[in-house]
Design a protein around this motif. Structure first.
Motif, PDB file in Angstrom:
ATOM      1  N   THR A  68      10.285  -6.322  -8.657  1.00 24.09           N
ATOM      2  CA  THR A  68       8.898  -6.506  -8.244  1.00 24.09           C
ATOM      3  C   THR A  68       8.055  -5.350  -8.761  1.00 24.09           C
ATOM      4  O   THR A  68       8.391  -4.181  -8.558  1.00 24.09           O
ATOM      5  N   LYS A  69       6.942  -5.684  -9.423  1.00 21.72           N
ATOM      6  CA  LYS A  69       6.049  -4.654  -9.964  1.00 21.72           C
ATOM      7  C   LYS A  69       4.619  -4.885  -9.484  1.00 21.72           C
ATOM      8  O   LYS A  69       4.127  -6.010  -9.497  1.00 21.72           O
ATOM      9  N   LEU A  70       3.989  -3.800  -9.067  1.00 13.69           N
ATOM     10  CA  LEU A  70       2.570  -3.793  -8.739  1.00 13.69           C
ATOM     11  C   LEU A  70       1.894  -2.835  -9.704  1.00 13.69           C
ATOM     12  O   LEU A  70       2.263  -1.654  -9.768  1.00 13.69           O
ATOM     13  N   HIS A  71       0.941  -3.327 -10.458  1.00 15.04           N
ATOM     14  CA  HIS A  71       0.371  -2.594 -11.587  1.00 15.04           C
ATOM     15  C   HIS A  71       0.001  -1.151 -11.268  1.00 15.04           C
ATOM     16  O   HIS A  71      -0.848  -0.881 -10.429  1.00 15.04           O
ATOM     17  N   MET A  72       0.688  -0.235 -11.942  1.00 10.96           N
ATOM     18  CA  MET A  72       0.459   1.210 -11.886  1.00 10.96           C
ATOM     19  C   MET A  72       0.662   1.822 -10.495  1.00 10.96           C
ATOM     20  O   MET A  72       0.318   2.971 -10.265  1.00 10.96           O
ATOM     21  N   LYS A  73       1.266   1.037  -9.581  1.00 10.45           N
ATOM     22  CA  LYS A  73       1.491   1.554  -8.230  1.00 10.45           C
ATOM     23  C   LYS A  73       2.962   1.635  -7.854  1.00 10.45           C
ATOM     24  O   LYS A  73       3.373   2.569  -7.161  1.00 10.45           O
ATOM     25  N   GLY A  74       3.758   0.662  -8.277  1.00  6.11           N
ATOM     26  CA  GLY A  74       5.165   0.725  -7.910  1.00  6.11           C
ATOM     27  C   GLY A  74       6.003  -0.346  -8.582  1.00  6.11           C
ATOM     28  O   GLY A  74       5.504  -1.395  -8.982  1.00  6.11           O
ATOM     29  N   MET A  75       7.296  -0.049  -8.698  1.00 14.06           N
ATOM     30  CA  MET A  75       8.281  -0.999  -9.195  1.00 14.06           C
ATOM     31  C   MET A  75       9.531  -0.874  -8.343  1.00 14.06           C
ATOM     32  O   MET A  75       9.998   0.230  -8.073  1.00 14.06           O
ATOM     33  N   ARG A  76      10.060  -2.004  -7.898  1.00 17.99           N
ATOM     34  CA  ARG A  76      11.273  -2.005  -7.089  1.00 17.99           C
ATOM     35  C   ARG A  76      12.258  -3.020  -7.653  1.00 17.99           C
ATOM     36  O   ARG A  76      11.879  -4.140  -8.013  1.00 17.99           O
ATOM     37  N   ILE A  77      13.529  -2.611  -7.722  1.00 21.11           N
ATOM     38  CA  ILE A  77      14.591  -3.504  -8.166  1.00 21.11           C
ATOM     39  C   ILE A  77      15.592  -3.638  -7.021  1.00 21.11           C
ATOM     40  O   ILE A  77      16.137  -2.643  -6.540  1.00 21.11           O
ATOM     41  N   ASP A  78      15.801  -4.878  -6.568  1.00 24.09           N
ATOM     42  CA  ASP A  78      16.785  -5.170  -5.529  1.00 24.09           C
ATOM     43  C   ASP A  78      17.986  -5.844  -6.180  1.00 24.09           C
ATOM     44  O   ASP A  78      17.832  -6.836  -6.912  1.00 24.09           O
ATOM     45  N   ILE A  79      19.186  -5.315  -5.901  1.00 27.66           N
ATOM     46  CA  ILE A  79      20.417  -5.816  -6.505  1.00 27.66           C
ATOM     47  C   ILE A  79      21.378  -6.205  -5.385  1.00 27.66           C
ATOM     48  O   ILE A  79      21.696  -5.390  -4.516  1.00 27.66           O
ATOM     49  N   PHE A  80      21.833  -7.457  -5.413  1.00 28.98           N
ATOM     50  CA  PHE A  80      22.721  -7.960  -4.372  1.00 28.98           C
ATOM     51  C   PHE A  80      24.089  -8.229  -4.995  1.00 28.98           C
ATOM     52  O   PHE A  80      24.253  -9.132  -5.816  1.00 28.98           O
ATOM     53  N   VAL A  81      25.096  -7.432  -4.586  1.00 33.29           N
ATOM     54  CA  VAL A  81      26.414  -7.542  -5.197  1.00 33.29           C
ATOM     55  C   VAL A  81      27.496  -7.153  -4.197  1.00 33.29           C
ATOM     56  O   VAL A  81      27.331  -6.194  -3.427  1.00 33.29           O
ATOM     57  N   THR A  91       7.427   5.030  -8.097  1.00 32.25           N
ATOM     58  CA  THR A  91       5.977   5.089  -7.976  1.00 32.25           C
ATOM     59  C   THR A  91       5.504   6.179  -8.949  1.00 32.25           C
ATOM     60  O   THR A  91       6.339   6.864  -9.556  1.00 32.25           O
ATOM     61  N   PRO A  92       4.205   6.370  -9.115  1.00 32.85           N
ATOM     62  CA  PRO A  92       3.764   7.457  -9.995  1.00 32.85           C
ATOM     63  C   PRO A  92       4.263   8.828  -9.558  1.00 32.85           C
ATOM     64  O   PRO A  92       4.378   9.743 -10.381  1.00 32.85           O
ATOM     65  N   GLU A  93       4.609   8.957  -8.267  1.00 30.88           N
ATOM     66  CA  GLU A  93       4.995  10.269  -7.743  1.00 30.88           C
ATOM     67  C   GLU A  93       6.499  10.492  -7.618  1.00 30.88           C
ATOM     68  O   GLU A  93       6.965  11.633  -7.680  1.00 30.88           O
ATOM     69  N   LYS A  94       7.289   9.428  -7.416  1.00 31.95           N
ATOM     70  CA  LYS A  94       8.720   9.644  -7.173  1.00 31.95           C
ATOM     71  C   LYS A  94       9.559   8.430  -7.520  1.00 31.95           C
ATOM     72  O   LYS A  94       9.052   7.312  -7.669  1.00 31.95           O
ATOM     73  N   GLY A  95      10.866   8.666  -7.623  1.00 32.92           N
ATOM     74  CA  GLY A  95      11.822   7.591  -7.841  1.00 32.92           C
ATOM     75  C   GLY A  95      12.976   7.752  -6.860  1.00 32.92           C
ATOM     76  O   GLY A  95      13.442   8.869  -6.608  1.00 32.92           O
ATOM     77  N   VAL A  96      13.438   6.638  -6.290  1.00 29.32           N
ATOM     78  CA  VAL A  96      14.493   6.670  -5.275  1.00 29.32           C
ATOM     79  C   VAL A  96      15.562   5.640  -5.627  1.00 29.32           C
ATOM     80  O   VAL A  96      15.250   4.535  -6.077  1.00 29.32           O
TER      81      VAL A  96
END
Length: 235
Positions: A68-81, A91-96
């Motif tokens: 899921t991406k929100l323009h210039m605000k955030g990107m999240r990847i969910d992986i189900f395994v 986000t522009p400030e951090k990655g987790v």
């Protein structure tokens, strides 16, 4: 004799200027055709969010993935395994990163190089769209074959210093391959990704529904655009 030398230098200077101008025009010409192939500037500028749903094949195993991406605000990847729910977000400030499947028991900061790469992916409209305004530089490196077809080879230098080589088809003007230098276990390696099966989604935006990289092939079943995105998923 002196005047001849000066005249010669003047001609050489003019040729050099014309060569540089031709290079700039060539880069912009390719990028303009790339933007047109995606629907044009007006269409692309309306893209604000994207949700990709599909599977990635890792060593013969299909893993469910949602990006899921929100323009210039955030990107999240969910992986189900393997019965676990894993995620990473930028986000522009951090990655987790939180990957229980790898034994992680709590979220951790994303490695710096991966974070920088993620920052550059926050732009859902693409790095080449209005690239000058974004502080990105692009150089033409000639042409090269990708799957037997001629591609324009462009070197993209992002504002944060990362470099990606992009291959744009001379016929369809879609991005067919990218090669990025990344640090893996303290060693710099080329990370190659190919993009195929381009088609329009329900809103008329063009996407590559098949991507193949070092981790395997990702096949997206559905790509939805301009949907509401809760920014809390990036926290």
């Amino acid at each position: 004799m002196k005047n001849l030398i000066i005249f010669g230098l003047f001609i050489m200077g003019m040729v050099l200027v014309q060569f540089v101008q031709a290079q700039v025009q060539t880069v912009d010409d390719v990028i303009n055709k790339y933007v047109e192939a995606l629907g044009g500037k007006e269409k692309l500028s309306t893209l604000k969010s994207v949700k990709y749903s599909g599977n990635i094949n890792i060593q013969g195993n299909d893993v469910s993935i949602v990006q899921t991406k929100l323009h210039m605000k955030g990107m999240r990847i969910d992986i189900f395994v393997a019965g676990t729910e894993n995620y990473q977000y930028v986000t522009p400030e951090k990655g987790v990163v939180f990957m229980p499947v790898q034994g992680m028991t709590e979220p951790s900061p994303m490695p710096e190089d991966q974070f920088k790469s993620g920052q550059n992916q926050l732009d859902v409209q693409g790095a080449l769209f209005n690239y000058k305004e974004k502080g990105i530089t692009v150089e033409m490196l000639g042409t090269e074959k990708v799957n037997g077809e001629d591609n324009h080879k462009l070197k993209i230098t992002f504002k944060n210093g990362l470099v990606t080589t992009c291959f744009i088809g001379a016929k369809n003007y879609h991005i067919n391959k990218t090669v990025s230098k990344r640090m893996v276990n303290g060693e710099e390696k080329d990370m190659e990704t190919t993009f195929t099966n381009y088609k329009q989604n329900a809103d008329g935006f063009w996407f590559a529904y098949n991507n193949t990289g070092v981790q395997g092939e990702t096949i997206f079943d559905e790509i939805t655009t301009n949907i509401p995105v809760d920014e809390n998923i990036f926290k």
